[in-house]
Design an enzyme around this catalytic site. Structure first.
Site, PDB file in Angstrom:
ATOM      1  CE1 TYR A  93      -3.807   2.392   0.616  1.00 12.69           C
ATOM      2  CE2 TYR A  93      -2.295   3.407   2.185  1.00 12.69           C
ATOM      3  CZ  TYR A  93      -3.453   3.456   1.432  1.00 12.69           C
ATOM      4  OH  TYR A  93      -4.258   4.575   1.487  1.00 12.69           O
ATOM      5  CE  LYS A  97      -3.709   4.961  -2.169  1.00 12.21           C
ATOM      6  NZ  LYS A  97      -4.700   5.582  -3.061  1.00 12.21           N
ATOM      7  CB  ALA A 127     -14.170   8.349   9.541  1.00 10.45           C
ATOM      8  CB  THR A 128     -12.869   5.329   4.383  1.00 10.23           C
ATOM      9  OG1 THR A 128     -11.799   4.526   4.893  1.00 10.23           O
ATOM     10  CG2 THR A 128     -12.340   6.665   3.878  1.00 10.23           C
ATOM     11  CD1 TRP A 187       4.224  16.546  16.224  1.00 14.43           C
ATOM     12  CD2 TRP A 187       2.700  15.162  17.093  1.00 14.43           C
ATOM     13  NE1 TRP A 187       3.416  17.284  17.037  1.00 14.43           N
ATOM     14  CE2 TRP A 187       2.487  16.468  17.596  1.00 14.43           C
ATOM     15  CE3 TRP A 187       1.869  14.154  17.488  1.00 14.43           C
ATOM     16  CZ2 TRP A 187       1.455  16.743  18.486  1.00 14.43           C
ATOM     17  CZ3 TRP A 187       0.854  14.444  18.363  1.00 14.43           C
ATOM     18  CH2 TRP A 187       0.657  15.733  18.873  1.00 14.43           C
TER      19      TRP A 187
END
Length: 187
Positions: A93, A97, A127-128, A187
């Site tokens: 993944y 990307k 929030a998929t 961060w």
């Protein structure tokens, strides 16, 4: 992932709505697995959807837009194309990307002199349906705790950045990756 279907969809869109000038490509799947256990098919499936599907989409859209002499394409990448997510085993993944981000830059440079802009958005945790399943609830709590804004994004929060990158307001932007992550990558 079917370049013929994508070309037909672009043609149908132009037949019904007029010249294509704006497009958003939001293809993405993930199925975490340690690299040492990942099958070649699992690797290839993620690459096929997340990268090759975006490539074929851009190709079909650009053929129409370049013919029309103008256009803007936005590809949805991920902050995972820039960082490695703590606690997630998803090399396929992340690699796909990161490739979308670089594909975006490459296409932007290839097409900019011909009136076509190409940019990407890299959402943070959002929030998929993939991130709202009960079995990942504990992981989501950690995502939210690690995000400076203290929550995941609502999918609607990606609309404004997409509208900006598609609109004349971003007419001097091409080849950029707009990170929309609630501060996570700071961060």
């Amino acid at each position: 992932t079917d370049h013929r279907s994508l070309a037909q969809a672009v043609q149908r869109t132009q037949d019904e709505l007029g010249p294509l000038s704006l497009a958003v490509n939001s293809a993405g799947i993930a199925n975490a697995a340690p690299v040492e256990d990942m099958s070649p098919e699992q690797w290839q499936h993620v690459i096929d959807v997340n990268l090759t599907g975006v490539f074929f989409s851009c190709q079909a859209e650009a053929r129409a837009m370049l013919h029309n002499g103008t256009g803007s394409i936005v590809n949805i990448a991920s902050m995972s194309g820039t960082i490695v997510n703590r606690g997630l085993v998803q090399a396929h993944y992340n690699s796909s990307k990161a490739s979308v981000i670089h594909l975006t830059r490459s296409l932007a440079m290839e097409w900019c002199a011909r009136g076509l802009r190409v940019n990407s958005i890299s959402p943070g945790y959002t929030a998929t349906p993939m991130n709202t399943r009960p079995e990942v609830a504990e992981q989501v709590r950690q995502f939210e705790a690690d995000t400076p804004l203290g929550r995941m994004a609502d999918p609607q929060e990606m609309v404004g950045p997409a509208v900006f990158l598609l609109s004349p307001a971003s007419s001097f932007c091409t080849g950029i990756d707009l990170v929309v992550d609630g501060g996570f990558t700071c961060w």
